[in-house]
Design an enzyme around this catalytic site. Structure first.
Site, PDB file in Angstrom:
ATOM      1  N   LYS A  14      -5.247  16.406   2.346  1.00 40.31           N
ATOM      2  CA  LYS A  14      -4.588  17.023   3.507  1.00 40.31           C
ATOM      3  C   LYS A  14      -5.622  17.627   4.467  1.00 40.31           C
ATOM      4  CE  LYS A  14      -1.788  19.756   0.985  1.00 40.31           C
ATOM      5  NZ  LYS A  14      -1.974  19.340  -0.419  1.00 40.31           N
ATOM      6  N   ARG A  89       6.133  23.940   1.390  1.00 37.85           N
ATOM      7  CA  ARG A  89       5.975  23.492   0.006  1.00 37.85           C
ATOM      8  C   ARG A  89       7.274  23.647  -0.787  1.00 37.85           C
ATOM      9  NH1 ARG A  89       0.003  24.440  -0.091  1.00 37.85           N
ATOM     10  NH2 ARG A  89      -0.847  23.579  -2.009  1.00 37.85           N
ATOM     11  N   ARG A 128     -14.385  18.600  -6.445  1.00 43.29           N
ATOM     12  CA  ARG A 128     -14.362  19.702  -5.478  1.00 43.29           C
ATOM     13  C   ARG A 128     -14.688  21.034  -6.171  1.00 43.29           C
ATOM     14  NH1 ARG A 128      -8.936  20.600  -2.121  1.00 43.29           N
ATOM     15  NH2 ARG A 128      -8.261  21.796  -3.920  1.00 43.29           N
ATOM     16  N   ARG A 134     -13.726  26.640  -6.136  1.00 40.22           N
ATOM     17  CA  ARG A 134     -12.415  27.289  -6.003  1.00 40.22           C
ATOM     18  C   ARG A 134     -11.883  27.678  -7.379  1.00 40.22           C
ATOM     19  NH1 ARG A 134      -8.252  24.375  -1.962  1.00 40.22           N
ATOM     20  NH2 ARG A 134      -6.843  25.029  -3.624  1.00 40.22           N
ATOM     21  N   ARG A 145      -0.732  23.028 -11.121  1.00 36.27           N
ATOM     22  CA  ARG A 145      -0.440  22.791  -9.698  1.00 36.27           C
ATOM     23  C   ARG A 145       0.274  21.459  -9.495  1.00 36.27           C
ATOM     24  NH1 ARG A 145      -6.204  23.385  -7.735  1.00 36.27           N
ATOM     25  NH2 ARG A 145      -5.474  22.711  -5.687  1.00 36.27           N
TER      26      ARG A 145
HETATM   27  P1  AMP Z   1      -3.997  24.659  -0.923  1.00 34.10           P
HETATM   28  O1  AMP Z   1      -5.302  25.107  -0.365  1.00 34.10           O
HETATM   29  O2  AMP Z   1      -3.061  24.126   0.116  1.00 34.10           O
HETATM   30  O3  AMP Z   1      -4.175  23.715  -2.084  1.00 34.10           O
HETATM   31  O4  AMP Z   1      -3.284  25.954  -1.519  1.00 34.10           O
HETATM   32  C1  AMP Z   1      -3.858  26.696  -2.581  1.00 34.10           C
HETATM   33  C2  AMP Z   1      -2.838  27.645  -3.184  1.00 34.10           C
HETATM   34  O5  AMP Z   1      -2.365  28.538  -2.180  1.00 34.10           O
HETATM   35  C3  AMP Z   1      -1.591  26.986  -3.751  1.00 34.10           C
HETATM   36  O6  AMP Z   1      -1.775  26.499  -5.064  1.00 34.10           O
HETATM   37  C4  AMP Z   1      -0.601  28.153  -3.694  1.00 34.10           C
HETATM   38  O7  AMP Z   1      -0.852  29.081  -4.726  1.00 34.10           O
HETATM   39  C5  AMP Z   1      -0.982  28.836  -2.381  1.00 34.10           C
HETATM   40  N1  AMP Z   1      -0.218  28.284  -1.234  1.00 34.10           N
HETATM   41  C6  AMP Z   1      -0.721  27.577  -0.165  1.00 34.10           C
HETATM   42  N2  AMP Z   1       0.242  27.231   0.682  1.00 34.10           N
HETATM   43  C7  AMP Z   1       1.402  27.701   0.153  1.00 34.10           C
HETATM   44  C8  AMP Z   1       2.772  27.651   0.547  1.00 34.10           C
HETATM   45  N3  AMP Z   1       3.157  27.014   1.666  1.00 34.10           N
HETATM   46  N4  AMP Z   1       3.684  28.261  -0.254  1.00 34.10           N
HETATM   47  C9  AMP Z   1       3.333  28.904  -1.376  1.00 34.10           C
HETATM   48  N5  AMP Z   1       2.066  28.972  -1.821  1.00 34.10           N
HETATM   49  C10 AMP Z   1       1.100  28.391  -1.066  1.00 34.10           C
END
Ligand code: AMP
Length: 189
Positions: A14, A89, A128, A134, A145
């Site tokens: 993404k 999400r 990554r 991370r 996840r």
């Molecule tokens: P990402 O960087 O998009 O993979 O997001 C990392 C983490 O942030 C996810 O595993 C969630 O814990 C949290 N997160 C990011 N976006 C959302 C969202 N729209 N709703 C809920 N949690 C989120």
């Protein structure tokens, strides 16, 4: 204004495809994951709330996310468009996004759904982990996840389809090829 949702499992690219679209079309980019990580780094009240969820591979409760999103979106209204990366999400978030856009005379222009096999996703996320460090990119949390994605996020594909905004892209080994396909699709909107 274009409102583009980039949608896919953890590791589906993404961020990479958002960056390519920003470069090509000058869009603003909302990555909710980046926003949350910045809050944690800055030690804010919100950062303290969300850290535990992220480290456990769980989603942050919808009400926090919806507030954050509207605030960031309103700072981007003067550009050619916005890319939503990592939001929505859940179905609740999707409906909230639709309402928020409607209140501003806007709508979702397109949802780009990235289809990538689970083997490739795992391999990318572990790679990554070594580069970015991370906290949620370890094998155990990655598996959580994926589960969260399939239970809570994947059902949104049907929702986007019903809204008439879904466009599918399947990774077949060449990232540049998908970038080209996505850019062509967005240019044709
Ligand atoms: P990402 O960087 O998009 O993979 O997001 C990392 C983490 O942030 C996810 O595993 C969630 O814990 C949290 N997160 C990011 N976006 C959302 C969202 N729209 N709703 C809920 N949690 C989120």
């Amino acid at each position: 204004m274009d409102n583009i949702v980039i949608f896919g499992a953890p590791g589906s690219g993404k961020g990479t495809y958002s960056t390519a679209l920003v470069k090509e079309f000058g869009y603003n980019h909302i990555s909710t994951g980046d926003v949350l990580r910045a809050e944690i780094k800055a030690g804010t009240k919100l950062g303290k709330i969300v850290k535990g969820y992220i480290d456990q591979g769980q989603l942050i409760p919808d009400e926090h996310m919806i507030d954050i999103l509207a605030g960031v979106y309103d700072s981007m209204l003067d550009g050619p468009g916005v890319i939503f990366d990592g939001f929505p999400r859940t179905i609740v978030q999707a409906k909230a996004l639709k309402d928020m856009l409607q209140e501003r005379g806007e709508k979702i222009t397109i949802t780009i759904n990235l289809n990538v096999s689970e083997d490739v996703l795992m391999e990318r996320l572990l790679r990554r982990a070594k580069i970015e460090g991370r906290a949620d990119d370890n094998e155990e949390t990655i598996k959580k996840r994926f589960k969260v994605y399939y239970n809570q996020t994947y059902p949104l594909i049907e929702w986007f389809k019903n809204e008439g905004v879904l466009s599918e892209f399947t990774f077949k080994g060449d990232t540049n090829l998908i970038i080209k396909e996505i850019i062509e699709k967005v240019a044709s909107l």
